[in-house]
Design a protein around this motif. Structure first.
Motif, PDB file in Angstrom:
ATOM      1  N   GLU A   2       1.372   3.081  -2.526  1.00  0.00           N
ATOM      2  CA  GLU A   2       0.954   4.224  -2.788  1.00  0.00           C
ATOM      3  C   GLU A   2      -0.163   4.824  -2.336  1.00  0.00           C
ATOM      4  O   GLU A   2      -0.168   6.205  -2.591  1.00  0.00           O
ATOM      5  CB  GLU A   2       0.348   3.738  -4.728  1.00  0.00           C
ATOM      6  CG  GLU A   2       1.868   3.675  -5.909  1.00  0.00           C
ATOM      7  CD  GLU A   2       0.883   2.479  -6.476  1.00  0.00           C
ATOM      8  OE1 GLU A   2       0.169   1.824  -6.537  1.00  0.00           O
ATOM      9  OE2 GLU A   2       0.988   2.642  -7.604  1.00  0.00           O
ATOM     10  N   ALA A   3      -0.838   4.428  -1.983  1.00  0.00           N
ATOM     11  CA  ALA A   3      -1.881   5.401  -0.846  1.00  0.00           C
ATOM     12  C   ALA A   3      -0.851   5.414   0.035  1.00  0.00           C
ATOM     13  O   ALA A   3      -1.405   7.354   0.389  1.00  0.00           O
ATOM     14  CB  ALA A   3      -2.922   3.966  -0.296  1.00  0.00           C
ATOM     15  N   THR A  59       1.207  -1.237  -0.345  1.00  0.00           N
ATOM     16  CA  THR A  59      -0.270   0.214   0.052  1.00  0.00           C
ATOM     17  C   THR A  59       0.557   1.273   0.097  1.00  0.00           C
ATOM     18  O   THR A  59       0.221   2.388   0.658  1.00  0.00           O
ATOM     19  CB  THR A  59      -1.038  -0.157   1.538  1.00  0.00           C
ATOM     20  OG1 THR A  59      -0.375  -0.114   2.522  1.00  0.00           O
ATOM     21  CG2 THR A  59      -2.019  -1.053   0.856  1.00  0.00           C
ATOM     22  N   ALA A  79       0.089   9.476  -1.023  1.00  0.00           N
ATOM     23  CA  ALA A  79      -0.897  10.211  -0.769  1.00  0.00           C
ATOM     24  C   ALA A  79      -0.968  10.633   0.048  1.00  0.00           C
ATOM     25  O   ALA A  79      -1.450  12.318   0.298  1.00  0.00           O
ATOM     26  CB  ALA A  79      -2.156   9.297  -1.976  1.00  0.00           C
ATOM     27  N   LEU A  80      -0.913  10.028   1.174  1.00  0.00           N
ATOM     28  CA  LEU A  80      -0.921  11.030   2.425  1.00  0.00           C
ATOM     29  C   LEU A  80      -0.440  11.840   3.032  1.00  0.00           C
ATOM     30  O   LEU A  80      -0.142  12.543   4.020  1.00  0.00           O
ATOM     31  CB  LEU A  80      -1.451   9.391   2.630  1.00  0.00           C
ATOM     32  CG  LEU A  80      -1.973  10.074   5.002  1.00  0.00           C
ATOM     33  CD1 LEU A  80      -3.635  10.186   5.009  1.00  0.00           C
ATOM     34  CD2 LEU A  80      -1.407   8.951   5.921  1.00  0.00           C
ATOM     35  N   ASP A 119      -0.623  14.694   1.527  1.00  0.00           N
ATOM     36  CA  ASP A 119      -1.861  15.483   1.911  1.00  0.00           C
ATOM     37  C   ASP A 119      -1.708  16.161   3.224  1.00  0.00           C
ATOM     38  O   ASP A 119      -2.418  17.539   3.491  1.00  0.00           O
ATOM     39  CB  ASP A 119      -2.863  14.727   2.551  1.00  0.00           C
ATOM     40  CG  ASP A 119      -3.507  13.809   1.813  1.00  0.00           C
ATOM     41  OD1 ASP A 119      -3.523  14.700   0.726  1.00  0.00           O
ATOM     42  OD2 ASP A 119      -4.764  13.550   1.762  1.00  0.00           O
TER      43      ASP A 119
END
Lengths: 458, 458
Positions: free
Chosen positions: A282-283, A280, A286-287, A290
């Motif tokens: 890539e997820a 995970t 992304a976080l 943010d």
């Protein structure tokens, strides 16, 4: 002091009365605390015994009971709270000879108490499983030591603390009686022994549930400010779809203590030290985006956890021997608010790092603020300032199991102790009011016992 | 209506214009809602096409674009919200012919969109892994259908909802253009397609992260009252050390609808339907004891999940065709308080069942209250009564993707749609204001679109 008959009863079981061995095997990592160091100075065992099998352990237990010899079980001696220090002499029972894995199913494992957690985890990973959690001392620490004296660790961000139901499936102990009994504890009964600092029977086997093994990426993310880093830590810790095993957030100057990581830790920045599942990634990235973080390091399983939890203190002390610490847990409600208030008000004196962990069904952070030790009054002042923000404090500077107040020691544990250790020989001096040392506490030990504590059941 | 040239362009790809086939393949489970049933009555495709490979899908996409034929992708047709019903005729593209597993690593799997989730899970379990989550329709439902039209399911109590970052790793779609493009979406981009009801490209492959397989015990626990059952549900859902995959709590009389389970569901009692990991069964039983529950059923993997989530409605409708439902999510703060207030005030009219799930980083419960349908005014009154207690409501009776208000449809999804479906041929009529049906909505469809909704991003 030690009866000759006791030594004779040990028979062929390896043991030593060599002065150097006694010094080494009577110490643990309680030197982290200047108060505990003073309180425990000069406490030595009379003999170190190293059982090779459960039969050896039974024989040692019988001999101790018969001759009224105090005993302290020892894994690797990596505890910080004097768990393995003999207060009343007698025998240190060194367990790493019991290192057999009894069985390994897909969802659970049963092994002897002396096995190194690192070795156990390595074996489990051959079958796609791993320990749910381990301390930062995984390589050295033993299974029995972790269950007897530890409370959480790397993996607790997913699974909660050892005391949370389901994290210890079963235990076998040997009672300290002339004719020792073997008892199997399961379900809630495991907590009669867990985190009892080895006062409730000699643990010979432990059964644990397992987690799926993942490829963990040791990852550092840097942030301009600590508040943002803490917010990111909480977001990552609670994002259920993103695989992680460690979320540890450090305010500057703590990263400056991590000498060998220096090039990944820019001056003045806060840093998150993480273990992220490769699947995970890539997820996760992304976080990070943010929260405007910057990934400075990302390497498969390079031992980054050895800069977090208890190891953070070790690196800090290597850099500055004047540092010491508190152990605190942030509140369930408005966890981030409390973290930011504490950092804002006290951050210049007490450097904050956070280990996110689940605890009794919710996510929170444990904090071990580091500060330059100036004595009892400063320590008390900091305790109170943290408590004023809703943070609960454990007394990390006393070797008393009750943590400075009977409220945290389960009455059932005391009752159980009387049945498994009727002569009160196990690790004596750890339970105030039950097996107090002759003459009581004095000096640093007394002072430490009187430090305030909020009450925090591990 | 359908150009002959379109049919010719399909070549050897299996297709049918048989009236019975068109009727069956134009329907899904939207008959659960009396309002939706009326709104969708008589909506039929002109042809059913069944691609056997990605090449077939590309050919179908090109033919639809060239001849301006509307199309709707179909998995197993198990959606409840009209996802698979063609509103504007054209082609239903039936995907179950694409059922190959591309690869399977320890932590993730990639498979074609038409594979049945049950079959996929069975294959994964041979290697000690399983899907993180699946709908109650696992046996029939397809991978592409779940990702395109579903949002959560059995396993969400651990992993959150599909939209939570990390739960969908990647997607391959085919654009509806004269020369179709193959696009791979990863990271946050998967949400351009996830839960877009098939309006944003034909999904041909999906990549998912996996969980460790466990031996799950299908378990029923009964409680005297619903409030206690709900408290137990929340405690179990949040106890991180206890393995579970499903926590579903039902107020009486819902258990009376589960005819084949009748002997485990005593008259008048609330029931928790659960999947519990065998390894931590003793810890689970200790928790049951704390809440004075009684285990009435405990059997390894007997399909108990087919009484929970969407299946609960199906069993209820089998027992009483006059029932219908709301879809609601309980608030983050004081979740149990809101559950108890709603049950206390409305429980006699609206029978509550709860599926506990993680969602955007916290634990909550989804509720699908069942009640005897008395028309639009009753529905609106119940909506408002739930909202007054802090419960958010999704409009489960409209086929419009925006859920009765543009606020819930991501602008990025709309922009993306224009690039992958420039002729607006995919599932037309689902996005108000973009591809409205000729003449607009009327009758039940218009009424349904006007039901209030709190806004709830799946």
């Amino acid at each position: 002091m030690l009866p000759d008959k006791f030594i004779r009863d040990l028979g062929e079981i390896p043991h030593s009365r060599d002065a150097a061995a006694l010094r080494v095997k009577s110490a643990d990592f309680s030197w982290f605390s200047p108060i505990m160091s003073a309180a425990l100075a000069g406490r030595l065992a009379d003999v170190v015994v190293a059982p090779r099998s459960e039969q050896d352990v039974i024989r040692i237990a019988a001999a101790c009971a018969k001759h009224r010899v105090p005993l302290v079980a020892r894994g690797a001696g990596t505890g910080n709270f004097g768990q393995a220090v003999p207060l009343a002499g007698g025998a240190v029972v060194e367990m790493p000879g019991l290192e057999r894995i009894a069985w390994h199913k897909p969802g659970s494992v049963r092994a002897q108490a002396g096995i190194r957690l690192g070795l156990l985890d390595q074996e489990l990973r051959k079958n796609g499983r791993e320990l749910r959690m381990h301390p930062s001392t995984k390589k050295l620490a033993t299974l029995g030591g972790f269950v007897g004296g530890g409370h959480a660790g790397i993996g607790s961000v997913n699974w909660g603390i050892l005391r949370d139901r389901g994290n210890i499936l079963g235990l076998k102990i040997i009672t300290i009686e002339e004719t020792p009994r073997l008892l199997e504890l399961r379900g809630d009964d495991v907590n009669l022994v867990h985190h009892a600092y080895g006062v409730n029977g000699l643990v010979t086997e432990v059964e644990l549930p397992l987690a799926a093994a993942h490829e963990w990426l040791d990852t550092i993310v840097v942030f301009d400010g600590f508040a943002r880093a803490a917010e990111f830590g909480m977001a990552l810790a609670t994002q259920d779809g993103i695989l992680k095993k460690l979320v540890s957030v450090h305010a500057w100057p703590i990263p400056s203590f991590f000498v060998s990581l220096r090039k990944y830790l820019p001056e003045g920045k806060a840093a998150a030290l993480l273990m992220i599942g490769a699947e995970t990634r890539e997820a996760f990235e992304a976080l990070v985006g943010d929260f405007l973080g910057k990934v400075s390091y990302c390497v498969p399983e390079a031992g980054l956890y050895e800069y977090t939890w208890g190891h953070t203190t070790m690196h800090a002390l290597r850099a500055d021997r004047s540092l010491t610490y508190l152990v605190c847990i942030f509140p369930r409600e408005d966890t981030l608010g409390a973290i930011k208030r504490v950092h804002g008000k006290l951050g210049a004196e007490a450097f904050l790092h956070l280990e996110f962990k689940r605890f009794n069904g919710y996510m929170t952070a444990e904090g071990v603020p580091l500060f330059r030790y100036r004595g009892f009054e400063q320590m008390t002042r900091l305790y109170k300032a943290f408590e004023a923000e809703g943070v609960r404090i454990a007394n990390a500077h006393t070797f008393l199991l009750q943590n400075g107040g009977m409220k945290d020691l389960d009455a059932a544990q005391i009752a159980f102790k009387r049945t498994v250790d009727p002569h009160l020989l196990m690790n004596p001096g750890k339970i105030a009011g039950l097996d107090d040392l002759p003459g009581g506490l004095s000096g640093a030990a007394l002072e430490a016992a009187q430090l305030p504590a909020s009450g925090w059941a591990y």
